[in-house]
Motif scaffolding. Structure first.
Motif, PDB file in Angstrom:
ATOM      1  N   ASN A  84       3.514  -1.492   4.401  1.00 55.29           N
ATOM      2  CA  ASN A  84       4.484  -1.414   5.483  1.00 55.29           C
ATOM      3  C   ASN A  84       5.844  -1.905   5.005  1.00 55.29           C
ATOM      4  O   ASN A  84       5.953  -2.609   4.002  1.00 55.29           O
ATOM      5  CB  ASN A  84       4.017  -2.268   6.659  1.00 55.29           C
ATOM      6  CG  ASN A  84       2.709  -1.784   7.253  1.00 55.29           C
ATOM      7  OD1 ASN A  84       2.397  -0.579   7.218  1.00 55.29           O
ATOM      8  ND2 ASN A  84       1.926  -2.696   7.808  1.00 55.29           N
ATOM      9  N   SER A  85       6.859  -1.549   5.755  1.00 53.56           N
ATOM     10  CA  SER A  85       8.225  -1.991   5.444  1.00 53.56           C
ATOM     11  C   SER A  85       8.559  -1.763   3.976  1.00 53.56           C
ATOM     12  O   SER A  85       9.041  -2.666   3.279  1.00 53.56           O
ATOM     13  CB  SER A  85       8.387  -3.468   5.795  1.00 53.56           C
ATOM     14  OG  SER A  85       8.095  -3.702   7.156  1.00 53.56           O
ATOM     15  N   LEU A  86       8.313  -0.557   3.516  1.00 59.54           N
ATOM     16  CA  LEU A  86       8.529  -0.251   2.095  1.00 59.54           C
ATOM     17  C   LEU A  86       9.999  -0.406   1.732  1.00 59.54           C
ATOM     18  O   LEU A  86      10.902  -0.097   2.527  1.00 59.54           O
ATOM     19  CB  LEU A  86       8.037   1.152   1.780  1.00 59.54           C
ATOM     20  CG  LEU A  86       6.518   1.251   1.611  1.00 59.54           C
ATOM     21  CD1 LEU A  86       6.050   2.688   1.762  1.00 59.54           C
ATOM     22  CD2 LEU A  86       6.096   0.688   0.262  1.00 59.54           C
ATOM     23  N   LYS A  87      10.225  -0.877   0.508  1.00 62.17           N
ATOM     24  CA  LYS A  87      11.556  -1.091  -0.019  1.00 62.17           C
ATOM     25  C   LYS A  87      11.745  -0.204  -1.249  1.00 62.17           C
ATOM     26  O   LYS A  87      10.760   0.162  -1.908  1.00 62.17           O
ATOM     27  CB  LYS A  87      11.730  -2.554  -0.427  1.00 62.17           C
ATOM     28  CG  LYS A  87      11.474  -3.553   0.682  1.00 62.17           C
ATOM     29  CD  LYS A  87      11.579  -4.979   0.140  1.00 62.17           C
ATOM     30  CE  LYS A  87      11.315  -5.999   1.228  1.00 62.17           C
ATOM     31  NZ  LYS A  87      11.416  -7.394   0.714  1.00 62.17           N
ATOM     32  N   PRO A  88      12.977   0.095  -1.598  1.00 68.34           N
ATOM     33  CA  PRO A  88      13.197   0.889  -2.820  1.00 68.34           C
ATOM     34  C   PRO A  88      12.544   0.254  -4.054  1.00 68.34           C
ATOM     35  O   PRO A  88      12.059   0.976  -4.936  1.00 68.34           O
ATOM     36  CB  PRO A  88      14.714   0.929  -2.935  1.00 68.34           C
ATOM     37  CG  PRO A  88      15.192   0.844  -1.519  1.00 68.34           C
ATOM     38  CD  PRO A  88      14.234  -0.099  -0.844  1.00 68.34           C
TER      39      PRO A  88
END
Length: 120
Positions: A84-88
């Motif tokens: 969840n809440s993936l970041k680059p």
């Protein structure tokens, strides 16, 4: 012949979620600790998360704590990674791996990997 096959990767926007799956065959799945690792471009392979044979204990890299959840279904010989809440900076090839329970051998079986790309 042992096979670990990852699936569920893809291209998403930052903040989105993905669930990776790893289907295992050719081994007594419930006897293995399962782990997820990742390799970002031009970087070493890093530990992401692991789960013991019963699912009773889980471990996470600091960079994913609170965002990723590892789980397993021993009846389906499958381990999952909910992201969840993936970041680059989560962009990488993700691999699952199997370690014999109670062994000091380390992870002895590896999948082929699945690409996860989180764009900003």
């Amino acid at each position: 012949q042992v096979r670990l096959v990852e699936s569920g990767g893809g291209l998403v926007q930052a903040g989105d979620s993905l669930r990776l799956s790893c289907a295992a065959s050719g081994l007594t799945f419930s006897s293995y600790t399962m782990g997820w690792f990742r390799r970002a471009p031009r970087k070493e392979r890093d530990f992401v998360a692991s789960i013991t044979w019963s699912g009773g204990s889980t471990y996470y890299a600091d960079s994913v704590k609170g965002r990723f959840t590892i789980s397993r279904d021993n009846a389906k010989n499958t381990v999952y990674l909910q992201m969840n809440s993936l970041k680059p900076e989560d962009t990488a090839v993700y691999y699952c791996a199997a370690q014999p329970g109670g062994s000091s051998e380390g992870y002895i079986y590896w999948g082929q990997g699945t690409q996860v790309t989180a764009s900003s």
